[in-house]
Design a protein around this motif. Structure first.
Motif, PDB file in Angstrom:
ATOM      1  N   GLU A  45       0.814  -1.211   0.000  1.00  0.00           N
ATOM      2  CA  GLU A  45       0.000   0.000   0.000  1.00  0.00           C
ATOM      3  C   GLU A  45       0.854   1.271   0.000  1.00  0.00           C
ATOM      4  OE1 GLU A  45      -3.469   0.093  -0.143  1.00  0.00           O
ATOM      5  OE2 GLU A  45      -3.137  -2.000  -0.667  1.00  0.00           O
ATOM      6  N   TYR A  65      -6.640  -0.976   7.403  1.00  0.00           N
ATOM      7  CA  TYR A  65      -5.467  -0.965   6.519  1.00  0.00           C
ATOM      8  C   TYR A  65      -5.771  -0.556   5.068  1.00  0.00           C
ATOM      9  CZ  TYR A  65      -1.642  -3.712   4.193  1.00  0.00           C
ATOM     10  OH  TYR A  65      -0.597  -4.167   3.457  1.00  0.00           O
ATOM     11  N   GLY A  66      -5.034   0.433   4.588  1.00  0.00           N
ATOM     12  CA  GLY A  66      -5.143   0.873   3.194  1.00  0.00           C
ATOM     13  C   GLY A  66      -3.924   1.714   2.895  1.00  0.00           C
ATOM     14  N   ASP A  67      -4.007   2.615   1.928  1.00  0.00           N
ATOM     15  CA  ASP A  67      -2.805   3.389   1.612  1.00  0.00           C
ATOM     16  C   ASP A  67      -2.670   4.623   2.505  1.00  0.00           C
ATOM     17  OD1 ASP A  67      -4.127   5.617   0.391  1.00  0.00           O
ATOM     18  OD2 ASP A  67      -4.321   4.491  -1.454  1.00  0.00           O
ATOM     19  N   TYR A 124       2.059  -0.871   9.725  1.00  0.00           N
ATOM     20  CA  TYR A 124       1.327  -0.209   8.642  1.00  0.00           C
ATOM     21  C   TYR A 124       1.998   1.108   8.249  1.00  0.00           C
ATOM     22  CZ  TYR A 124      -2.030   3.095   6.780  1.00  0.00           C
ATOM     23  OH  TYR A 124      -2.615   4.076   6.033  1.00  0.00           O
ATOM     24  N   GLN A 128       5.110   0.617   6.456  1.00  0.00           N
ATOM     25  CA  GLN A 128       4.901   0.152   5.074  1.00  0.00           C
ATOM     26  C   GLN A 128       4.558   1.313   4.145  1.00  0.00           C
ATOM     27  OE1 GLN A 128       1.354  -1.981   2.683  1.00  0.00           O
ATOM     28  NE2 GLN A 128       2.337  -3.387   4.090  1.00  0.00           N
ATOM     29  N   VAL A 129       3.619   2.178   4.547  1.00  0.00           N
ATOM     30  CA  VAL A 129       3.084   3.160   3.593  1.00  0.00           C
ATOM     31  C   VAL A 129       3.921   4.432   3.488  1.00  0.00           C
ATOM     32  CG1 VAL A 129       0.744   2.251   3.785  1.00  0.00           C
ATOM     33  CG2 VAL A 129       1.396   4.236   5.184  1.00  0.00           C
ATOM     34  N   ILE A 154       3.175  -6.986   8.285  1.00  0.00           N
ATOM     35  CA  ILE A 154       3.053  -6.228   7.030  1.00  0.00           C
ATOM     36  C   ILE A 154       4.185  -5.235   6.818  1.00  0.00           C
ATOM     37  CG2 ILE A 154       0.551  -6.508   6.892  1.00  0.00           C
ATOM     38  CD1 ILE A 154       0.327  -3.541   7.783  1.00  0.00           C
TER      39      ILE A 154
END
Lengths: 365, 365, 365
Positions: free
Chosen positions: B36, B223-225, C266, C269-270, C299
């Motif tokens: 993402e 959870y997403g971008d 998260y 990650q982004v 993740i």
């Protein structure tokens, strides 16, 4: 995955539970009492297709002389062919709970009293006074000015071993960090004429009064029915209240906590007067209880964690709560022993602390 | 850790996915579509060094006639040597998905349509209408007063089997518990001249309109971008909206949910019209999907949980989403069978419910 | 459950730690330093009955020539019979940490300096400047107008390899998404005459200044002592700040994160400039660290996760932090290898990234 013998034989103090129904249940009632849902709906299917539903078929059926995994139909037919008192006695006796701390303040007319429950289960019962129910019962006959001393008198003379707040259901857990002044309480009581109490000043004040009366104070936390907003039931919202009440030295007990059980463990670690359990989630998770139980024990000192069932209405939930607790505790201890994290003697001590000794110390039983 | 045969053979309904790219991808594009993240950066290293990156090398490489664990370079070289339609067909066919519910409202020009996807994958496709995209497409040609009936007409005449809200990305999930009045909507639309819709009144109203039109309503959750603020995407923020819409009886589906999958399970348990999945997180977690999948199934009744991939742009994600789902479901059922929590027949029923039957019932397929 | 040989031999960069005490500890002090509690209380029992307490008896006792699982009494008696510098040297050397990034801004007078620590541990130390402590040290001797350039000058000329913010303890992590204007900072500094800094404008400004000076910026996140409100320490509250600072390209490091380690993964990650670790929770969870470590890696790309101990005061915590990290990393890699998720060469690369290479790249060591 058997249960360690010394865990299977532990006598339990259930520090938070309710009465059981006086009557049989229809299938619909039984299903909806298994979970926290308001009702069963065709759109979602049967609640027997859930962790706790499968646990009933697997574990409760044999106690009613049915084969393991009997169908829901067979189970309910057999159950209703017996006298409900006999069914209740069977499950209560099988739970191995010798002491029941009973919150009798919810739907009391449908349920056995604490004394009746203890008698049926072959144990001892103590009362936990539900603060909002007490307040609601006193309000109609007391003026706003009379209300404050009336509550105080009742708490001072109470035979209860603890108090319980359902702030989570009424206002959420964001209680302020200051004790409400009596004048503010009187004003808030005056604005609340009767019925369901949902005033934050009064609810906060009740919690302080319970502690001032020396009563260990239970809070419903986390997972419950659809009346609550889950994000308002995060126990860390209680931090200002816990910080402000630490110096009183009276225990505060965080009930259930799922899915905030790690947050609860944190609070129980850092505040000397805070304790926690997994309550309702133990039977609610059925065969998956062990993983969450292990999570709940990650950072909490073992002198700060208690056993409870939160069983309500269905006697099966006492049995399943105790059974799943024993299995989860056994899995936790077996895993620790296998990893050489502690030795047999330590495992026995942890087990006794959680099963009954912490409760005995906290509630001075 | 093999997959149970009856799980490996399940036909799947993917109740939430997107189209795949019409073109090949550069390494940079491929890496950034795996996760993402907005972009790959030297500071953080290659996204092939991630759970999903390893899953591509392990599981997708053999379908392109490469050895397991082929390097990223080998994989992309081989992939780009083939026609993209052939690559897409390979992964779609291998997924075992027979029905695709496609949200085509995001980057539609780059992606295959629902019909093209279904044709390539040998299955059937149904459209899910993305509410904010619909509103954004109608706004330029409608006055504020015309907008309300225009949206209603489109939803009433839509051939879509469901609707989707991306409130999470625009305003967070704290939708109010009351239906907005038409006059307030017209006022809000008037203040929004064109472009990206981020008005809370309009977005809330769209959600109510979809339910009034009888369309099952999907919400992006968790959870997403990087466009979203994760704490505003906790599904329990939807509680007032869910409480207010329960009586409509139209399904609401919480998508993805990670890391709030336990909260989603709670909502799906207590509200009769609420369902949930693990979507995006299934392939996103790669070899660790089984643990989170088991967590997601802790308290949700099995009639309330669905399969989806949320695959977008890369056909590999359909295959990996389905594969990781099968492995996680198989691990969950195997664990339950090993613990004697349920019997074979129950395991088959749970599997069918989650793989396709719940979706068929919810969307009336 | 042994540790993979190549993991046991990894040299470690501890990117976040503190000094160790110059003196012996009483039992009460030792117990309270094991956990985040303010003090030990009879109501809750001994903190040796906790995950980290058992880890001391199991793992540290043999390094002091006691049998595994020696009692708390035996352990402390033996420990106090030795010179504290010898005890510290033993545990530091056994940790396998070759590079220490030391936040020396808390209780500096009680603790060894970074240089002393490195010398004792046979490694290299670098300083991390604690922003609030720097500001508090400069305020008394600077007018409000002088304060801004004074801080800038100190950060510009600092030999530190990074900066640390304890915003979590002072105002929570909801920093605004805009850089404070100098004039607003001067006004806020004027209102803060001296003592503990808790002004949101100044604290936010310090974070921006560190990044502008090119210093990788650490944030305390999640689990800590009772000074913080845990729900205000959710890293996703940092999203507006992270979005606003991404274009600077300077690393931001989220420390500890428990129980929000999935949220931290998260964010790492982004956002290309965000990294995370499990810090304090690694030794705090003792024999249960592996599960949470695996969760933290769900993740996050493996180029974005770092090792740290957050060890403070007790040298045992360096050793236990490193040991539990190695065991957890080994369990994670072994599980992936057993599932054929990646191959041996990949496992070695992941291990090196997390143990030291990510830190070397981030801090330009």
């Amino acid at each position: 995955m058997g249960t360690l013998p010394f865990v299977a034989e532990l006598g339990l103090v259930d520090h938070h539970c309710h009465g059981v129904l006086r009557t049989d249940s229809t299938r619909e009632e039984f299903e909806s009492l298994l979970l926290e849902a308001d009702a069963v709906a065709p759109l979602g299917g049967s609640f027997f297709d859930s962790a706790v539903g499968f646990a009933v078929r697997r574990w409760c059926a044999p106690l009613l002389d049915l084969p393991r995994h009997a169908s829901a139909e067979e189970y309910l037919e057999r159950r209703n062919s017996l006298h409900i008192a006999e069914v209740s006695r069977t499950f209560l006796m099988a739970s191995g709970i010798h002491t029941f701390l009973v919150d009798g303040g919810f739907q009391a007319d449908r349920l056995l009293s604490a004394a009746e429950l203890a008698s049926l289960g072959g144990g001892v019962a103590h009362e936990v006074v539900r603060l909002e129910a007490l307040a609601e019962s006193l309000r109609p006959s007391a003026s706003a000015a009379e209300f404050v001393p009336a509550v105080r008198a009742r708490l001072a003379s109470s035979s209860a071993v603890g108090a319980k707040s359902v702030a989570a259901y009424r206002i959420g857990l964001g209680l302020p960090g200051e004790r409400p002044a009596d004048a503010d309480v009187v004003r808030a009581v005056a604005a609340w004429s009767s019925g369901r109490l949902a005033d934050p000043v009064v609810i906060t004040w009740l919690a302080w009064e319970a502690l001032s009366a020396g009563l260990p104070l239970q809070f419903h936390v986390g997972y419950g029915d659809s009346d609550l907003d889950l994000h308002l039931c995060d126990p860390s919202l209680l931090t200002p209240f816990l910080r402000a009440t630490a110096s009183l030295g009276v225990p505060v007990l965080l009930l259930h906590n799922y899915p905030f059980h790690r947050q609860a463990g944190y609070l129980a670690q850092v505040f000397p007067h805070v304790f926690c359990d997994l309550g309702l989630a133990t039977h609610g998770l059925g065969h998956q209880a062990s993983r969450v139980f292990a999570e709940a024990l990650e950072i909490v000192p073992y002198g700060k964690f208690l056993f409870s069932t939160d069983a309500f209405a269905l006697p099966e939930l006492y049995y399943l709560g105790a059974l799943m607790f024993r299995r989860a505790l056994s899995d936790f201890l077996s895993d620790g022993l296998r990893r050489d994290a502690f030795v047999e003697e330590d495992a026995h001590r942890i087990a006794r602390l959680i099963a009954s000794e912490n409760a005995a110390r906290v509630y001075k039983l």
